[in-house]
Design a protein around this motif. Structure first.
Motif, mmCIF file in Angstrom:
data_model
loop_
_atom_site.group_PDB
_atom_site.id
_atom_site.type_symbol
_atom_site.label_atom_id
_atom_site.label_comp_id
_atom_site.label_asym_id
_atom_site.label_seq_id
_atom_site.Cartn_x
_atom_site.Cartn_y
_atom_site.Cartn_z
ATOM 1 N N LYS A 1 27.248 -32.410 97.958
ATOM 2 C CA LYS A 1 26.961 -33.313 96.845
ATOM 3 C C LYS A 1 26.226 -34.549 97.350
ATOM 4 N N LYS A 2 26.705 -35.135 98.428
ATOM 5 C CA LYS A 2 26.069 -36.335 98.967
ATOM 6 C C LYS A 2 24.674 -36.035 99.500
ATOM 7 N N TYR A 3 24.503 -34.808 100.019
ATOM 8 C CA TYR A 3 23.184 -34.432 100.528
ATOM 9 C C TYR A 3 22.151 -34.376 99.405
ATOM 10 N N VAL A 4 22.539 -33.877 98.250
ATOM 11 C CA VAL A 4 21.615 -33.825 97.107
ATOM 12 C C VAL A 4 21.131 -35.230 96.761
ATOM 13 N N PHE A 5 22.059 -36.185 96.724
ATOM 14 C CA PHE A 5 21.672 -37.568 96.424
ATOM 15 C C PHE A 5 20.842 -38.164 97.559
ATOM 16 N N TRP A 6 21.103 -37.728 98.785
ATOM 17 C CA TRP A 6 20.292 -38.179 99.923
ATOM 18 C C TRP A 6 18.845 -37.721 99.749
ATOM 19 N N GLU A 7 18.671 -36.472 99.329
ATOM 20 C CA GLU A 7 17.320 -35.945 99.090
ATOM 21 C C GLU A 7 16.614 -36.715 97.976
ATOM 22 N N LEU A 8 17.320 -36.970 96.909
ATOM 23 C CA LEU A 8 16.729 -37.713 95.793
ATOM 24 C C LEU A 8 16.298 -39.109 96.241
ATOM 25 N N ASN A 9 17.106 -39.730 97.097
ATOM 26 C CA ASN A 9 16.755 -41.049 97.617
ATOM 27 C C ASN A 9 15.549 -40.977 98.536
ATOM 28 N N LEU A 10 15.460 -39.924 99.355
ATOM 29 C CA LEU A 10 14.306 -39.748 100.230
ATOM 30 C C LEU A 10 13.026 -39.611 99.406
ATOM 31 N N PRO B 1 22.959 -30.178 86.391
ATOM 32 C CA PRO B 1 24.398 -30.310 86.695
ATOM 33 C C PRO B 1 24.916 -31.697 86.325
ATOM 34 N N ASN B 2 26.065 -31.724 85.708
ATOM 35 C CA ASN B 2 26.615 -32.992 85.215
ATOM 36 C C ASN B 2 26.772 -34.053 86.297
ATOM 37 N N PHE B 3 27.092 -33.632 87.532
ATOM 38 C CA PHE B 3 27.360 -34.635 88.573
ATOM 39 C C PHE B 3 26.115 -35.437 88.948
ATOM 40 N N LEU B 4 24.925 -34.917 88.633
ATOM 41 C CA LEU B 4 23.705 -35.681 88.905
ATOM 42 C C LEU B 4 23.522 -36.833 87.924
ATOM 43 N N ILE B 5 24.142 -36.714 86.763
ATOM 44 C CA ILE B 5 24.083 -37.783 85.754
ATOM 45 C C ILE B 5 25.349 -38.618 85.795
ATOM 46 N N GLU B 6 26.455 -37.965 86.068
ATOM 47 C CA GLU B 6 27.745 -38.647 86.167
ATOM 48 C C GLU B 6 28.289 -38.453 87.585
ATOM 49 N N PRO B 7 27.824 -39.265 88.555
ATOM 50 C CA PRO B 7 28.179 -39.075 89.980
ATOM 51 C C PRO B 7 29.671 -39.089 90.278
ATOM 52 N N GLU B 8 30.449 -39.730 89.433
ATOM 53 C CA GLU B 8 31.880 -39.861 89.705
ATOM 54 C C GLU B 8 32.680 -38.630 89.287
ATOM 55 N N LYS C 1 18.317 -26.410 93.714
ATOM 56 C CA LYS C 1 17.146 -25.717 93.170
ATOM 57 C C LYS C 1 16.325 -26.658 92.285
ATOM 58 N N LEU C 2 17.004 -27.535 91.571
ATOM 59 C CA LEU C 2 16.314 -28.499 90.718
ATOM 60 C C LEU C 2 15.423 -29.414 91.562
ATOM 61 N N VAL C 3 15.982 -29.917 92.663
ATOM 62 C CA VAL C 3 15.200 -30.764 93.571
ATOM 63 C C VAL C 3 14.083 -29.946 94.215
ATOM 64 N N SER C 4 14.370 -28.699 94.560
ATOM 65 C CA SER C 4 13.367 -27.827 95.174
ATOM 66 C C SER C 4 12.178 -27.609 94.244
ATOM 67 N N ASP C 5 12.469 -27.349 92.967
ATOM 68 C CA ASP C 5 11.400 -27.131 91.983
ATOM 69 C C ASP C 5 10.530 -28.372 91.836
ATOM 70 N N PHE C 6 11.175 -29.536 91.792
ATOM 71 C CA PHE C 6 10.439 -30.792 91.678
ATOM 72 C C PHE C 6 9.565 -31.007 92.910
ATOM 73 N N LEU C 7 10.145 -30.760 94.070
ATOM 74 C CA LEU C 7 9.427 -30.916 95.332
ATOM 75 C C LEU C 7 8.206 -29.998 95.384
ATOM 76 N N GLY D 1 7.945 -42.472 97.132
ATOM 77 C CA GLY D 1 7.187 -42.736 95.924
ATOM 78 C C GLY D 1 7.302 -41.692 94.830
ATOM 79 N N PHE D 2 8.285 -40.779 94.942
ATOM 80 C CA PHE D 2 8.487 -39.748 93.925
ATOM 81 C C PHE D 2 9.914 -39.852 93.399
ATOM 82 N N ASP D 3 10.107 -40.766 92.473
ATOM 83 C CA ASP D 3 11.447 -41.035 91.950
ATOM 84 C C ASP D 3 11.771 -40.072 90.812
ATOM 85 N N LEU D 4 12.675 -39.138 91.075
ATOM 86 C CA LEU D 4 13.125 -38.216 90.035
ATOM 87 C C LEU D 4 14.319 -38.858 89.332
ATOM 88 N N ASP D 5 14.024 -39.734 88.386
ATOM 89 C CA ASP D 5 15.069 -40.475 87.681
ATOM 90 C C ASP D 5 15.604 -39.602 86.546
#
Length: 221
Positions: A123-132, A169-176, A190-196, A137-141
């Protein structure tokens, strides 16, 4: 710097790429890389002290290295984490520019090896990728582009396009939230992969990295 990629150059040497604190991504030759003294700590993800020399600015220089911190050996018994290290370091290679310093990216690699020891590391790795992606310069908000629906008292988030309705996935919107299963984690990756692939790799004629495919395939076992 952190070793992010290495490729054989000659019988005893490799061409290595590091992400360094003061110069960003740097490439060079490591002579004698196959010797017992060096090869044992010349592992992707390890942190090393690097001395770079070059006789000519137009030619590839060479590194002299000393180990600072061995990160990767601690995960030799965990194939999923080893593949994650390979995939994430390769991602940094693909997404960063040669000799362009970024303290934030360097610090994020420090944090990356900390999160691998967390119980909820995927879970933390997914958020790490989004932060990277955000740092380059590619903010997937996701909170700005998702819509919400309620089905049988279950909240679901999705992205609606002209071609498809993609669930998030809900945890991407509701991290807690603590309701995270293997399917949700794979769906997030897969969502991050598709965006990438759609927004960064294909527009720059870069093939989707096999290291990431190998990592994703571990979730299907």
């Amino acid at each position: 710097g952190y070793l992010i990629v290495k490729n054989r150059y000659s019988e005893n040497s490799v061409i290595a790429e590091f992400y360094t604190k003061n110069h960003g991504k740097c490439s060079g030759i490591i002579f004698g890389a196959t010797s017992k003294k060096i090869k044992n700590y010349l592992l992707i993800g390890n942190k090393l002290h690097i001395s770079y020399s070059s006789k000519n600015d137009d030619r590839l220089g060479y590194f002299k290295i000393e180990i600072v911190k061995a990160n990767t050996p601690f995960f030799f018994d965990n194939k999923k984490k080893l593949l994650c290290i390979s995939a994430s370091m390769h991602l940094i290679k693909l997404l960063t520019v040669e000799n362009q310093k970024s303290q934030q990216i360097f610090d994020s690699i420090d944090k990356y090896f900390e999160l691998l020891n967390d119980v909820n590391w995927i879970k933390k790795y997914v958020f790490w990728e989004l932060n990277l992606l955000k740092l380059i310069g590619f903010d997937l908000d996701l909170k700005k582009i998702t819509e919400k629906e309620n089905i049988n008292n279950n909240v679901r988030y999705y992205i609606q396009s002209s071609k498809e309705k993609k669930y998030v996935p809900n945890f991407l919107i509701e991290p807690e939230t603590d309701k995270i299963d293997k399917t949700s984690l794979l769906q997030a990756l897969k969502l991050v992969s598709d965006f990438l692939d759609k927004n960064i790799l294909k527009p720059n004629n870069i093939n989707f990295p096999t290291t990431r495919l190998e990592f994703l395939n571990q979730f299907k076992i």
